[in-house]
Design a protein around this motif. Structure first.
Motif, PDB file in Angstrom:
ATOM      1  N   HIS A 101       0.832  -1.211   0.000  1.00 25.31           N
ATOM      2  CA  HIS A 101       0.000   0.000   0.000  1.00 25.31           C
ATOM      3  C   HIS A 101       0.866   1.262   0.000  1.00 25.31           C
ATOM      4  CE1 HIS A 101      -3.492  -2.441   1.967  1.00 25.31           C
ATOM      5  NE2 HIS A 101      -3.535  -2.508   0.643  1.00 25.31           N
ATOM      6  N   SER A 102       1.918   1.255   0.825  1.00 24.68           N
ATOM      7  CA  SER A 102       2.737   2.459   0.961  1.00 24.68           C
ATOM      8  C   SER A 102       3.546   2.764  -0.305  1.00 24.68           C
ATOM      9  CB  SER A 102       3.675   2.318   2.169  1.00 24.68           C
ATOM     10  OG  SER A 102       4.637   1.301   1.938  1.00 24.68           O
ATOM     11  N   ILE A 132      -3.498   8.120  -8.922  1.00 26.36           N
ATOM     12  CA  ILE A 132      -3.534   8.097  -7.457  1.00 26.36           C
ATOM     13  C   ILE A 132      -3.809   9.504  -6.961  1.00 26.36           C
ATOM     14  CG2 ILE A 132      -2.162   7.811  -5.357  1.00 26.36           C
ATOM     15  CD1 ILE A 132      -0.744   5.498  -6.631  1.00 26.36           C
ATOM     16  N   ARG A 133      -4.772   9.611  -6.049  1.00 21.83           N
ATOM     17  CA  ARG A 133      -5.092  10.879  -5.414  1.00 21.83           C
ATOM     18  C   ARG A 133      -5.176  10.636  -3.903  1.00 21.83           C
ATOM     19  NH1 ARG A 133     -10.144  13.107  -9.128  1.00 21.83           N
ATOM     20  NH2 ARG A 133      -9.014  13.158 -11.139  1.00 21.83           N
ATOM     21  N   GLY A 134      -4.101  10.937  -3.216  1.00 20.60           N
ATOM     22  CA  GLY A 134      -4.077  10.731  -1.766  1.00 20.60           C
ATOM     23  C   GLY A 134      -4.308   9.274  -1.417  1.00 20.60           C
ATOM     24  N   PRO A 135      -5.358   8.997  -0.591  1.00 21.61           N
ATOM     25  CA  PRO A 135      -5.601   7.601  -0.174  1.00 21.61           C
ATOM     26  C   PRO A 135      -6.384   6.788  -1.210  1.00 21.61           C
ATOM     27  CG  PRO A 135      -7.202   9.042   0.859  1.00 21.61           C
ATOM     28  CD  PRO A 135      -6.262   9.944   0.090  1.00 21.61           C
ATOM     29  N   ASP A 188      -6.121   1.104   0.733  1.00 19.78           N
ATOM     30  CA  ASP A 188      -6.018   0.027   1.728  1.00 19.78           C
ATOM     31  C   ASP A 188      -7.011  -1.105   1.491  1.00 19.78           C
ATOM     32  OD1 ASP A 188      -8.390   1.218   2.523  1.00 19.78           O
ATOM     33  OD2 ASP A 188      -7.582   2.020   4.405  1.00 19.78           O
ATOM     34  N   ARG A 189      -7.849  -0.970   0.441  1.00 19.07           N
ATOM     35  CA  ARG A 189      -8.754  -2.065   0.081  1.00 19.07           C
ATOM     36  C   ARG A 189      -8.236  -2.878  -1.100  1.00 19.07           C
ATOM     37  NH1 ARG A 189     -14.449   1.297   0.735  1.00 19.07           N
ATOM     38  NH2 ARG A 189     -14.401   1.392   3.029  1.00 19.07           N
ATOM     39  N   TYR A 231      -3.540 -11.480  -7.645  1.00 19.56           N
ATOM     40  CA  TYR A 231      -3.817 -12.909  -7.458  1.00 19.56           C
ATOM     41  C   TYR A 231      -3.801 -13.361  -6.005  1.00 19.56           C
ATOM     42  CZ  TYR A 231      -2.225 -12.443 -12.299  1.00 19.56           C
ATOM     43  OH  TYR A 231      -2.042 -12.011 -13.590  1.00 19.56           O
ATOM     44  N   THR A 232      -3.897 -12.427  -5.066  1.00 23.56           N
ATOM     45  CA  THR A 232      -3.873 -12.829  -3.650  1.00 23.56           C
ATOM     46  C   THR A 232      -5.248 -12.832  -3.010  1.00 23.56           C
ATOM     47  OG1 THR A 232      -3.453 -10.542  -2.937  1.00 23.56           O
ATOM     48  CG2 THR A 232      -1.518 -11.957  -3.332  1.00 23.56           C
ATOM     49  N   SER A 233      -6.187 -12.085  -3.574  1.00 23.73           N
ATOM     50  CA  SER A 233      -7.540 -12.055  -3.001  1.00 23.73           C
ATOM     51  C   SER A 233      -8.531 -11.574  -4.056  1.00 23.73           C
ATOM     52  CB  SER A 233      -7.585 -11.123  -1.781  1.00 23.73           C
ATOM     53  OG  SER A 233      -7.243  -9.790  -2.156  1.00 23.73           O
ATOM     54  N   VAL A 234      -9.796 -11.767  -3.772  1.00 22.19           N
ATOM     55  CA  VAL A 234     -10.866 -11.359  -4.700  1.00 22.19           C
ATOM     56  C   VAL A 234     -11.030  -9.846  -4.635  1.00 22.19           C
ATOM     57  CG1 VAL A 234     -13.320 -11.566  -5.229  1.00 22.19           C
ATOM     58  CG2 VAL A 234     -12.046 -13.561  -4.414  1.00 22.19           C
ATOM     59  N   CYS A 235     -11.229  -9.235  -5.763  1.00 17.99           N
ATOM     60  CA  CYS A 235     -11.422  -7.783  -5.827  1.00 17.99           C
ATOM     61  C   CYS A 235     -12.785  -7.399  -5.289  1.00 17.99           C
ATOM     62  CB  CYS A 235     -11.283  -7.307  -7.285  1.00 17.99           C
ATOM     63  SG  CYS A 235     -11.544  -5.528  -7.490  1.00 17.99           S
ATOM     64  N   SER A 236     -12.808  -6.360  -4.448  1.00 17.40           N
ATOM     65  CA  SER A 236     -14.075  -5.885  -3.888  1.00 17.40           C
ATOM     66  C   SER A 236     -14.602  -4.670  -4.645  1.00 17.40           C
ATOM     67  CB  SER A 236     -13.890  -5.528  -2.402  1.00 17.40           C
ATOM     68  OG  SER A 236     -13.008  -4.408  -2.266  1.00 17.40           O
ATOM     69  N   PHE A 237     -13.863  -4.223  -5.674  1.00 19.50           N
ATOM     70  CA  PHE A 237     -14.228  -3.057  -6.481  1.00 19.50           C
ATOM     71  C   PHE A 237     -14.483  -1.825  -5.603  1.00 19.50           C
ATOM     72  CE2 PHE A 237     -15.291  -6.704  -9.106  1.00 19.50           C
ATOM     73  CZ  PHE A 237     -14.636  -6.377 -10.289  1.00 19.50           C
ATOM     74  N   GLY A 238     -13.653  -1.690  -4.569  1.00 20.86           N
ATOM     75  CA  GLY A 238     -13.717  -0.493  -3.718  1.00 20.86           C
ATOM     76  C   GLY A 238     -14.777  -0.542  -2.655  1.00 20.86           C
ATOM     77  N   GLN A 239     -15.522  -1.626  -2.589  1.00 22.90           N
ATOM     78  CA  GLN A 239     -16.615  -1.700  -1.595  1.00 22.90           C
ATOM     79  C   GLN A 239     -16.102  -2.166  -0.237  1.00 22.90           C
ATOM     80  OE1 GLN A 239     -19.668  -0.524  -2.507  1.00 22.90           O
ATOM     81  NE2 GLN A 239     -18.569  -0.053  -4.412  1.00 22.90           N
TER      82      GLN A 239
END
Length: 280
Positions: free
Chosen positions: A222-223, A239-242, A266-267, A272-280
């Protein structure tokens, strides 16, 4: 009601088939077998209490002897159990053994394996109850185990509706108890229990270390996230801030059909490590 009757009939037939292959060992702790009294006939507890006979099929190779009791529901439902435990403790002491406390972890493990699925709450006026005990030798190797399964009908007479109370008063109602004497073969020894506990503690420690490592790697991801990096949702295009705007891959569609979407950084995760939540 019909369903319950069919289940009872099925269990009686099933248990009848398994009980025929099970025989009591009168030479295993013979004085205890005699002292337990009761009946050696499983029919003593009746077809509606077939659940109490389940250990005869589930644990047939472990059981040396069994006794069955049917006593007035107006009496203490654990009366037969307490008598059996007293006899078991006396026989244990006569063999220079010690009956483990009910709160001992080995006793709890034994009870969980044999009793937990039989005594779970069912929401009826009657309740299934159970007790388990282990006679432990001086070297921490069990000498025998004992299990009690009780169908407690006392609540029907105490808290039942008028019809149930009247029926019980006229025709009588019983608490049914099945007492089983278990061979020591599959009871946990002190040494094996400690080894299992140590192994489990080590497994949990490894799992904790792995989780901490994964969290550390995700925080670093993330960082250091930049435009052009791949994520589990797609390519970072701004990218805009967070927040990060993600281009959805051609073979995938966001829930609203959009080809891009914004997500909190942070979401997101590594590809390939996890399913995408599409920002939810």
């Amino acid at each position: 009601m019909v369903r319950d009757s069919l289940i009872s009939i099925f269990m009686v037939v099933l248990l009848g088939l398994s009980v025929t292959a099970w025989a009591q060992d009168w030479q295993f702790w013979p004085e205890l077998v005699r002292a337990l009294d009761g009946s050696d006939d499983v029919d003593e507890i009746g077809g509606e209490s077939a659940l109490a006979a389940t250990p005869l099929s589930d644990n047939a190779d472990e059981i040396a002897a069994a006794r069955f009791f049917s006593e007035s529901a107006r009496r203490d439902p654990l009366l037969a159990t307490d008598r059996a435990l007293a006899h078991f403790e006396a026989s244990c002491a006569a063999r220079a053994g010690l009956m483990l406390d009910q709160a001992d972890e080995r006793t709890e493990q034994f009870a969980e394996r044999v009793l937990a699925h039989l005594t779970r709450p069912i929401g009826e006026k009657y309740q299934w109850r159970g007790r388990a005990a282990i006679c432990d030798g001086a070297d921490g190797v069990p000498l025998a185990g004992m299990v009690s399964v009780v169908k407690d009908n006392s609540g029907i007479l105490r808290d039942g509706d008028a019809g149930s109370c009247l029926f019980g008063s006229i025709f009588g109602m019983s608490n049914e108890t099945a007492i089983y004497l278990f061979r020591p073969d599959r009871l946990p020894t002190r040494q094996s229990f400690v080894a299992d506990q140590t192994q489990e503690a080590e497994r949990l420690a490894r799992a904790g270390d792995e989780l901490a490592q994964e969290r550390q790697e995700l925080a670093l991801f993330h960082s250091e996230l930049e435009v052009g990096d791949e994520t589990n949702c797609g390519l970072v295009i701004e990218i805009r801030g967070p927040l990060a705007e993600i281009a959805v891959p051609a073979n995938r569609r966001a829930p609203n059909g959009a080809k891009t979407f914004w997500s909190r950084i942070d979401r997101l995760a590594q590809p390939y490590t996890s399913v995408c939540s599409f920002g939810q």
